[in-house]
Every structure is written in C-alpha cells, then in structure tokens.
Design a protein around this motif. Structure first.
Motif, PDB file in Angstrom:
ATOM      1  N   VAL A  68       0.836  -1.207   0.000  1.00  0.00           N
ATOM      2  CA  VAL A  68       0.000   0.000   0.000  1.00  0.00           C
ATOM      3  C   VAL A  68       0.868   1.253   0.000  1.00  0.00           C
ATOM      4  O   VAL A  68       0.615   2.216  -0.746  1.00  0.00           O
ATOM      5  CB  VAL A  68      -0.945  -0.018   1.216  1.00  0.00           C
ATOM      6  CG1 VAL A  68      -1.652   1.300   1.357  1.00  0.00           C
ATOM      7  CG2 VAL A  68      -1.954  -1.122   1.074  1.00  0.00           C
ATOM      8  N   LEU A  69       1.950   1.226   0.809  1.00  0.00           N
ATOM      9  CA  LEU A  69       2.855   2.377   0.845  1.00  0.00           C
ATOM     10  C   LEU A  69       3.487   2.610  -0.520  1.00  0.00           C
ATOM     11  O   LEU A  69       3.636   3.753  -0.960  1.00  0.00           O
ATOM     12  CB  LEU A  69       3.963   2.125   1.863  1.00  0.00           C
ATOM     13  CG  LEU A  69       3.655   2.506   3.288  1.00  0.00           C
ATOM     14  CD1 LEU A  69       4.869   2.262   4.143  1.00  0.00           C
ATOM     15  CD2 LEU A  69       3.287   3.959   3.347  1.00  0.00           C
ATOM     16  N   ALA A  70       3.851   1.512  -1.203  1.00  0.00           N
ATOM     17  CA  ALA A  70       4.468   1.666  -2.519  1.00  0.00           C
ATOM     18  C   ALA A  70       3.500   2.305  -3.494  1.00  0.00           C
ATOM     19  O   ALA A  70       3.890   3.159  -4.305  1.00  0.00           O
ATOM     20  CB  ALA A  70       4.927   0.304  -3.038  1.00  0.00           C
ATOM     21  N   ALA A  71       2.214   1.915  -3.399  1.00  0.00           N
ATOM     22  CA  ALA A  71       1.222   2.517  -4.288  1.00  0.00           C
ATOM     23  C   ALA A  71       1.103   4.011  -4.013  1.00  0.00           C
ATOM     24  O   ALA A  71       1.059   4.827  -4.945  1.00  0.00           O
ATOM     25  CB  ALA A  71      -0.124   1.817  -4.108  1.00  0.00           C
ATOM     26  N   ALA A  72       1.084   4.390  -2.711  1.00  0.00           N
ATOM     27  CA  ALA A  72       0.979   5.812  -2.369  1.00  0.00           C
ATOM     28  C   ALA A  72       2.202   6.574  -2.875  1.00  0.00           C
ATOM     29  O   ALA A  72       2.076   7.657  -3.458  1.00  0.00           O
ATOM     30  CB  ALA A  72       0.844   5.974  -0.863  1.00  0.00           C
ATOM     31  N   THR A  74       4.089   5.841  -5.414  1.00  0.00           N
ATOM     32  CA  THR A  74       4.048   5.980  -6.863  1.00  0.00           C
ATOM     33  C   THR A  74       3.108   7.090  -7.277  1.00  0.00           C
ATOM     34  O   THR A  74       3.437   7.872  -8.179  1.00  0.00           O
ATOM     35  CB  THR A  74       3.587   4.662  -7.491  1.00  0.00           C
ATOM     36  OG1 THR A  74       4.271   3.612  -6.854  1.00  0.00           O
ATOM     37  CG2 THR A  74       3.884   4.652  -8.946  1.00  0.00           C
ATOM     38  N   ALA A  75       1.939   7.146  -6.616  1.00  0.00           N
ATOM     39  CA  ALA A  75       0.984   8.186  -6.996  1.00  0.00           C
ATOM     40  C   ALA A  75       1.589   9.574  -6.806  1.00  0.00           C
ATOM     41  O   ALA A  75       1.545  10.418  -7.716  1.00  0.00           O
ATOM     42  CB  ALA A  75      -0.298   8.038  -6.174  1.00  0.00           C
ATOM     43  N   VAL A  76       2.197   9.798  -5.627  1.00  0.00           N
ATOM     44  CA  VAL A  76       2.775  11.126  -5.367  1.00  0.00           C
ATOM     45  C   VAL A  76       3.943  11.402  -6.315  1.00  0.00           C
ATOM     46  O   VAL A  76       4.064  12.490  -6.886  1.00  0.00           O
ATOM     47  CB  VAL A  76       3.212  11.222  -3.896  1.00  0.00           C
ATOM     48  CG1 VAL A  76       3.916  12.528  -3.655  1.00  0.00           C
ATOM     49  CG2 VAL A  76       2.020  11.124  -3.002  1.00  0.00           C
TER      50      VAL A  76
END
Lengths: 101, 183
Positions: A68-72, A74-76
C-alpha cells in the motif's frame, strides 16, 4: 523443499538491479521503476520470512502495508514528475537544477 | 527435484531475467511492460511462500494500479521524453556506467556474504516453527487468519496506514491539478 536462502537470493538480485537502475538511468520514470524493484525485493523478504509465522501473520500483514505504501509513493511521485515536466519540459534529473523561483 | 522446486527456479529465473531486461533495454515502453512480467513472477513467488492473499494483492495493486499509473505518466509527459531516451548511450556496459555497475556488483557480493554468515535457515524461531508448530498445508487459506489479525493485533498500524494513504492521495491530487494563470 525450498529454503529461505533461495528466496533471499532472488531478493538480493532484485535489489541490486534496482540500485543499478537508480544510479544509471536518466529518466525519472525509469528511476521510479528502479525504486519499485527495490521495494519489491523488500516485500519478498517480508513474505519469505512470513512463511514461518502463520499464527500472527506478521510478515504477510506488513508486506500488505508495504504494498500500500508503494502505491501511495508511486501516486505522489508521478504527480511530481508531471509537474516537473510541465515546468522544465524534461524529466532528466541531471537537468533539473533550480528551485521554483 | 520436486515440482515445487522446479516452479521456484522457473519463477526466479523469470523474475531476475525480466528485471535484467528492464534495466538494460533502451525502450521505455518495453521496460514498463517487462516490469509487468517481473511483478507477475513475484506474485508467483509469494504463492510459493504460502502467502496467497499477498500474491492477489500484489496483482491487484501493482499490476492493476501502479503500472497503469506509470503508463499514464509516460503518455502524459510527451515525446521529448522519447527523444531523450534515444540520445542516451544504449549499451548495458559502458565506461560511464562502470561505477554504477561496480557499486551494484560489489553490493551484491557483500549481501551474499552477509546471507551466508546469517544462516537464516537455522535461526532459532524458524527452526522452532519448522519443528513444533503445525505447518499450514499448501491448500489451506490464509485469508481468514490475516483478516482476524488485521482487525485485532495489527489494528493501530492498519488505521495509521489508512490515514497515510488518504493523505498521499489528497497530496497527489493537489500536486497534479491544473493551476490557472501560471501555465
């Protein structure tokens, strides 16, 4: 049976490839992919150790958190890359060398 | 060799090989799609670690979300991007990349040494789990146990990560918005 060592070996290889990509690539998106490779190496470690903790599921749960942290991240990071592209017309990190004003 | 071992070696070869291709290719789109193969292979490795729920999450979030996001960013940042890529020297090993290659290779050697010294298969708690705990069978589902643990023992990390995810998404939307007048 596969030992823990084999999984950690794959994870070391992934981490080193990610490190190599981060240092050599001259495109922010490819550097981001390198970071993702390193994150995936870490997640593989968590999952491999989590195989031996099936009662509290520590490894699995924190692997989920890391995903989940990796997804966040990537988005930022992609939002930042788009902004940098709008301002500089390039996403080569070597050429981005001034602040906003 | 058992079937599990064959599957492990095939998946490991796929993961490491496609990661090498991602690092070495000059074509950005090709490297993004090969990264897709790497992530799918990693999901397979997670299944071999008896973590089926993490494997499914990996496919849903990484392959479905992150990769599409990267493709979007690539398409939105225009074709100067591609021209820049064509200009950079394309050989995997060249003099300018030698320091990076050296660093990555030496780091690999150091980590392999550390792994040899750490002797993770004979750690005390790993041995204890192997010998005394009821080891889950390959067709047991771990989802129920993960769900119960997530809502009891790991409730605080779960809540804080949800708040952090919301902050990150709001921040991303704020960063990516169009400013009037400036551009």
């Amino acid at each position: 049976m596969i030992s823990l060592n084999d999984f950690l070996m794959v994870s070391i290889a992934l981490f080193c490839i990610g490190l190599y990509m981060i240092i050599t690539k001259r495109n922010a998106i490819q550097i981001l992919i390198g970071i993702e490779l390193m994150l995936n190496a870490a997640i593989l470690n968590l999952v491999a150790f989590g195989k031996y903790d099936k009662i509290l599921n520590g490894g699995d749960v924190f692997a989920l958190f890391a995903i989940v942290l990796a997804a966040a991240t990537t988005a930022v990071a992609l939002a930042i890359i788009l902004n940098v592209y709008k301002k500089y017309r390039t996403i080569d990190p070597d050429k981005i060398n001034s602040l906003k004003d | 060799m058992s079937l599990v071992q064959v599957m492990f070696y095939v998946l490991a070869a796929v993961v490491v090989g496609s990661a090498f291709f991602v690092a070495s290719t000059k074509n950005l789109v090709r490297s993004i799609f090969m990264f897709f193969i790497t992530l799918l292979g990693l999901a397979g490795l997670y299944v071999l670690c008896l973590a089926d729920f993490v494997a499914v999450t990996q496919i849903v979030i990484y392959v479905g979300g992150v990769l599409v996001l990267i493709l979007f960013a690539f398409m939105l940042s225009g074709k100067e991007n591609l021209e820049l890529l064509q200009k950079q020297d394309n050989k995997f090993i060249s003099l300018g990349k030698l320091p990076a290659l050296l660093l990555a290779g030496l780091f690999f050697i150091v980590m392999v040494n550390v792994l040899g010294k750490a002797d993770v298969d004979n750690l005390q708690w790993v041995q204890m789990t192997k010998n005394f705990m009821p080891f889950p069978k390959a067709n047991d589902s771990t989802v129920e146990n993960i769900g119960v643990n997530l809502m009891t023992f790991y409730l605080l990390p779960f809540e804080s990560i949800s708040i952090l995810l919301m902050m990150a998404l709001i921040g991303a939307a704020h960063l990516a918005r169009k400013e009037r007048g400036t551009i």
